[in-house]
Design a protein around this motif. Sequence first.
Motif, PDB file in Angstrom:
ATOM      1  N   UNK A  72       0.813  -1.215   0.000  1.00  0.00           N
ATOM      2  CA  UNK A  72       0.000   0.000   0.000  1.00  0.00           C
ATOM      3  C   UNK A  72       0.847   1.265   0.000  1.00  0.00           C
ATOM      4  N   UNK A  73       1.923   1.266   0.783  1.00  0.00           N
ATOM      5  CA  UNK A  73       2.715   2.485   0.953  1.00  0.00           C
ATOM      6  C   UNK A  73       3.905   2.574   0.001  1.00  0.00           C
ATOM      7  N   UNK A  74       4.097   1.555  -0.815  1.00  0.00           N
ATOM      8  CA  UNK A  74       5.173   1.563  -1.817  1.00  0.00           C
ATOM      9  C   UNK A  74       4.626   1.043  -3.142  1.00  0.00           C
ATOM     10  N   UNK A  75       3.674   1.784  -3.744  1.00  0.00           N
ATOM     11  CA  UNK A  75       2.973   1.284  -4.934  1.00  0.00           C
ATOM     12  C   UNK A  75       3.880   1.033  -6.140  1.00  0.00           C
ATOM     13  N   UNK A  76       5.051   1.663  -6.174  1.00  0.00           N
ATOM     14  CA  UNK A  76       5.965   1.453  -7.305  1.00  0.00           C
ATOM     15  C   UNK A  76       6.854   0.224  -7.122  1.00  0.00           C
ATOM     16  N   UNK A  77       6.823  -0.375  -5.950  1.00  0.00           N
ATOM     17  CA  UNK A  77       7.647  -1.538  -5.666  1.00  0.00           C
ATOM     18  C   UNK A  77       7.123  -2.765  -6.404  1.00  0.00           C
ATOM     19  N   UNK A  78       8.012  -3.553  -6.947  1.00  0.00           N
ATOM     20  CA  UNK A  78       7.646  -4.827  -7.564  1.00  0.00           C
ATOM     21  C   UNK A  78       7.148  -5.757  -6.455  1.00  0.00           C
ATOM     22  N   UNK A  79       5.844  -5.948  -6.396  1.00  0.00           N
ATOM     23  CA  UNK A  79       5.248  -6.685  -5.273  1.00  0.00           C
ATOM     24  C   UNK A  79       5.575  -8.181  -5.309  1.00  0.00           C
ATOM     25  N   UNK A  80       6.116  -8.680  -6.414  1.00  0.00           N
ATOM     26  CA  UNK A  80       6.486 -10.100  -6.468  1.00  0.00           C
ATOM     27  C   UNK A  80       7.691 -10.395  -5.573  1.00  0.00           C
ATOM     28  N   UNK A  81       8.389  -9.347  -5.146  1.00  0.00           N
ATOM     29  CA  UNK A  81       9.513  -9.537  -4.212  1.00  0.00           C
ATOM     30  C   UNK A  81       9.022  -9.933  -2.814  1.00  0.00           C
ATOM     31  N   UNK A  82       7.785  -9.572  -2.499  1.00  0.00           N
ATOM     32  CA  UNK A  82       7.267  -9.723  -1.139  1.00  0.00           C
ATOM     33  C   UNK A  82       6.694 -11.112  -0.914  1.00  0.00           C
TER      34      UNK A  82
END
Length: 398
Positions: A179-189
């Motif tokens: 939510x707070x890092x929308x530009x982050x590649x969420x597949x890392x998480x």
Amino acid sequence: MKKIIFLALGFPNIAKYTNLYTDIIQEFHNKGHEVLVVAPSSDNNQVGLHEEGNIKVIRVATMPLFEVGIIKKGIANLLLSYQYKKALKKHRIVIDFDIVLMPTPPITLTQTANWIKKKSGAKLYLILRDIFPQNAVDLKMLNGNGLIYAFFRKKEMKLYKISDSIGCMSPANIAYIKKHNPKLDSTKLHLLPNWENLPSENDEINSDELANRYGIKDKFVVIFGGNIGKPQKMENIIALAKDCLELPEIVFFIIGTGTEKQMLVELVKQENLSNVILEDKIPKNDYNSLLRYADVGLISLSEAFTIPNFPSKVLSYFGNKKPVLASVDLNTDFGVILEQTNSGLWAEAGKTQELKDKLLQLYQNPELRSQLGENGYHYMKANLQPENAYHIIVQNTE
């Protein structure tokens, strides 16, 4: 087998003490990997490259990092990256690692982690255990609109960007970062729950002797062990203790140190609370024995938090089959996890009567305490061992 470097902030001598990070590093070593740890030295006599237990550790001279003011702590953390890189060069460490392991805190080792990653082609695995600087804003230690916050927030975003994989403590942690890092590649998480070795069943149990020593013999013991700082908001526990004075069998046994310890000592004295016992750090074996003797394991998180925290101290409670009583904010999913695993009871932080009601449920029902404790133990045995964490990290760095 792979070559691992672990950039640590808190890493005790593995031959003498254990914690979350010594357990996972020992697991990597036991699986045949070559491991190097870089960590601060708490004593100038320790500085240098040593073998601690069976692990190679470079101890680095730093400014004081713990139990100091936020300005000194900030400067000390900013210097870490330069100091670690300098130490690696001084000891002529060949930079050919396969995995860089790095936990938060701190977020200021980004430069060194990125240098190692680029130089050796390593994967950077971030063990996300502290969402800084927002946690400092929540606790009013930083101004969320100030330059210092902006500076550290930029470092936080850079760290997420250069990380190849990010292991988060709970589903709420993953959702928060997205939510707070929308530009982050969420597949890392992905989910990387906390871990800890189960206490040895062969440990000598000298609980009665310890109970006499600490004045808890024949009492109903609500135990808290760990850091005592602003995140723990121990004032909420003192309010509970004050409300329980009418029940002299119940004692609150609080073990630990931290920036708020002196405040806690003074508050107990001011309120004249005969049902609160305060101790500093005690040996791990003694602590486990005291946990076995205790009736309830206590968790406390400040209601000011907007970030979802997951207290690692609960693992010691689970491992010793203790039911959990938690005073927590509504942004964490820790209470939900207690419900899902049926391992404890919780109340919203700051609601003393609600917390007292939950405590009385445990106080009055030994069968409930026993069942919750067993449930927590079996959940930990199946899901929260260092081997579980090891496999998650390896799978996400291939």
